[in-house]
Scaffold this motif. Structure first.
Motif, short mmCIF file in Angstrom:
data_model
loop_
_atom_site.label_atom_id
_atom_site.label_comp_id
_atom_site.label_asym_id
_atom_site.label_seq_id
_atom_site.Cartn_x
_atom_site.Cartn_y
_atom_site.Cartn_z
N MET A 1 0.83 -1.19 0.00
CA MET A 1 0.00 0.00 0.00
C MET A 1 0.87 1.25 0.00
SD MET A 1 -2.66 1.21 2.91
CE MET A 1 -4.29 1.02 2.27
N ILE A 2 1.71 1.42 1.04
CA ILE A 2 2.61 2.56 1.11
C ILE A 2 4.03 2.02 0.91
CG2 ILE A 2 3.53 4.38 2.59
CD1 ILE A 2 0.85 4.41 4.01
N GLU A 3 4.73 2.55 -0.07
CA GLU A 3 6.07 2.04 -0.37
C GLU A 3 7.11 2.87 0.34
OE1 GLU A 3 6.88 0.42 -3.93
OE2 GLU A 3 4.84 -0.19 -4.31
N GLN A 4 7.09 2.80 1.64
CA GLN A 4 8.03 3.51 2.49
C GLN A 4 8.00 2.85 3.86
OE1 GLN A 4 6.72 7.50 3.28
NE2 GLN A 4 4.67 6.86 3.79
N LYS A 5 8.88 3.26 4.72
CA LYS A 5 8.87 2.79 6.10
C LYS A 5 7.75 3.53 6.84
CE LYS A 5 11.55 0.81 8.72
NZ LYS A 5 11.52 -0.61 9.02
N VAL A 6 6.97 2.79 7.59
CA VAL A 6 5.99 3.39 8.48
C VAL A 6 6.39 3.02 9.90
CG1 VAL A 6 3.57 3.45 9.25
CG2 VAL A 6 4.10 3.36 6.80
N ALA A 57 18.09 6.16 11.21
CA ALA A 57 18.47 4.84 10.68
C ALA A 57 17.69 4.43 9.44
CB ALA A 57 18.29 3.78 11.77
N SER A 58 16.61 5.12 9.15
CA SER A 58 15.79 4.79 7.98
C SER A 58 16.49 5.23 6.70
CB SER A 58 14.42 5.49 8.07
OG SER A 58 13.74 5.08 9.22
N ALA A 59 16.53 4.33 5.73
CA ALA A 59 17.22 4.62 4.48
C ALA A 59 16.46 5.60 3.59
CB ALA A 59 17.47 3.33 3.72
N GLY A 60 15.14 5.59 3.68
CA GLY A 60 14.35 6.43 2.79
C GLY A 60 13.26 7.14 3.53
#
Length: 187
Positions: A1-6, A57-60
Motif C-alpha cells: 500500500m505505502i512504499e516507504q517505512k511506516v 536509521a531509515s534509508a528512505g
C-alpha cells in the motif's frame, strides 16, 4: 500500500494484540514498531531520542502511525529533537487519540509531556479523535490539530481508539495514512 517505512508509535503501555497498530504491522511489510525504552514509565526525552534514532536509521522516506502518547512524542520530536535531515524524510503522520496531559486520565508516571508544543508540524498530518475518549476530549484534539496544521477527523464514539474500540484492521485509518504519503509525493 505505502512504499516507504511506516514507524508505528504506540502510547503508554504499548499496543496489544487486538490494537489496530499491531494489526497493521502484521498486514504490511515496512510497518515497524519503534521500541521505546520503557513502555510503563515513559519519559519524553528518552522517547523522542529513540524516535530520532529510528528516523536517522531509515534509508528512505518515513511516515508515522501514532497513537495516544505516541502523538505527543511526534509533536515534541518535531519541535525540539529532530534534525533537519530527519524532518526531511517524513512524508506524514497519522495522529490518533491525542491525550491531554492536563486531563484526569493522563498517566502521572509519564514524564515531560506537558506543555504540548503548539507549533505547526513540518509535514502533512491528520489528527483523529473520538467523541468519548477518556484521555483527550474533542476541544483538545481540535486545538492540537489547528496548532499543528493537521487535518482533523472525528470518528464518533470509539473510546480511546484502541483494541477496545472494535476497529479491526481499521481500513479508514489506513486510507488516511496512505493519503498523507500520496500528498507528500504530489499525488
Amino acid at each position: 500500500m505505502i512504499e516507504q517505512k511506516v514507524w508505528v508509535l504506540p502510547g503508554y503501555m504499548n499496543s496489544g494484540e487486538g490494537h489496530w497498530q499491531t494489526r497493521w504491522e502484521r498486514l504490511h511489510v515496512g510497518y515497524e514498531r519503534v521500541r521505546m525504552p520503557d513502555w510503563d514509565h515513559p519519559v519524553r526525552d528518552a522517547w523522542c531520542r529513540t524516535l530520532e534514532a529510528a528516523v536517522v536509521a531509515s534509508a528512505g522516506p518515513v511516515a508515522f502511525a501514532a497513537h495516544s502518547l505516541g502523538c505527543l512524542t511526534v509533536a515534541f520530536w518535531a519541535a525540539q529533537y529532530a534534525s533537519a535531515g530527519s524532518l526531511a524524510k517524513v512524508t506524514g503522520a497519522l495522529l490518533v487519540a491525542v491525550p491531554d496531559p492536563a486531563g484526569p486520565g493522563f498517566p502521572r508516571d509519564a514524564g515531560g509531556f506537558a506543555p504540548v508544543p503548539m507549533v505547526a508540524l513540518p509535514f502533512p498530518s491528520v489528527v483523529v479523535a473520538s467523541t468519548d475518549d477518556p484521555y483527550g476530549g474533542i476541544p483538545f484534539s481540535q486545538e492540537c490539530a489547528a496548532a499543528w496544521g493537521s487535518r482533523w477527523r472525528e470518528i464518533g464514539a470509539r473510546g480511546h481508539i484502541n483494541a477496545d474500540s472494535g476497529l479491526g484492521d481499521w481500513d479508514e485509518g489506513q486510507q488516511w495514512l496512505a493519503s498523507l504519503a500520496r500528498g507528500a509525493a504530489g499525488g
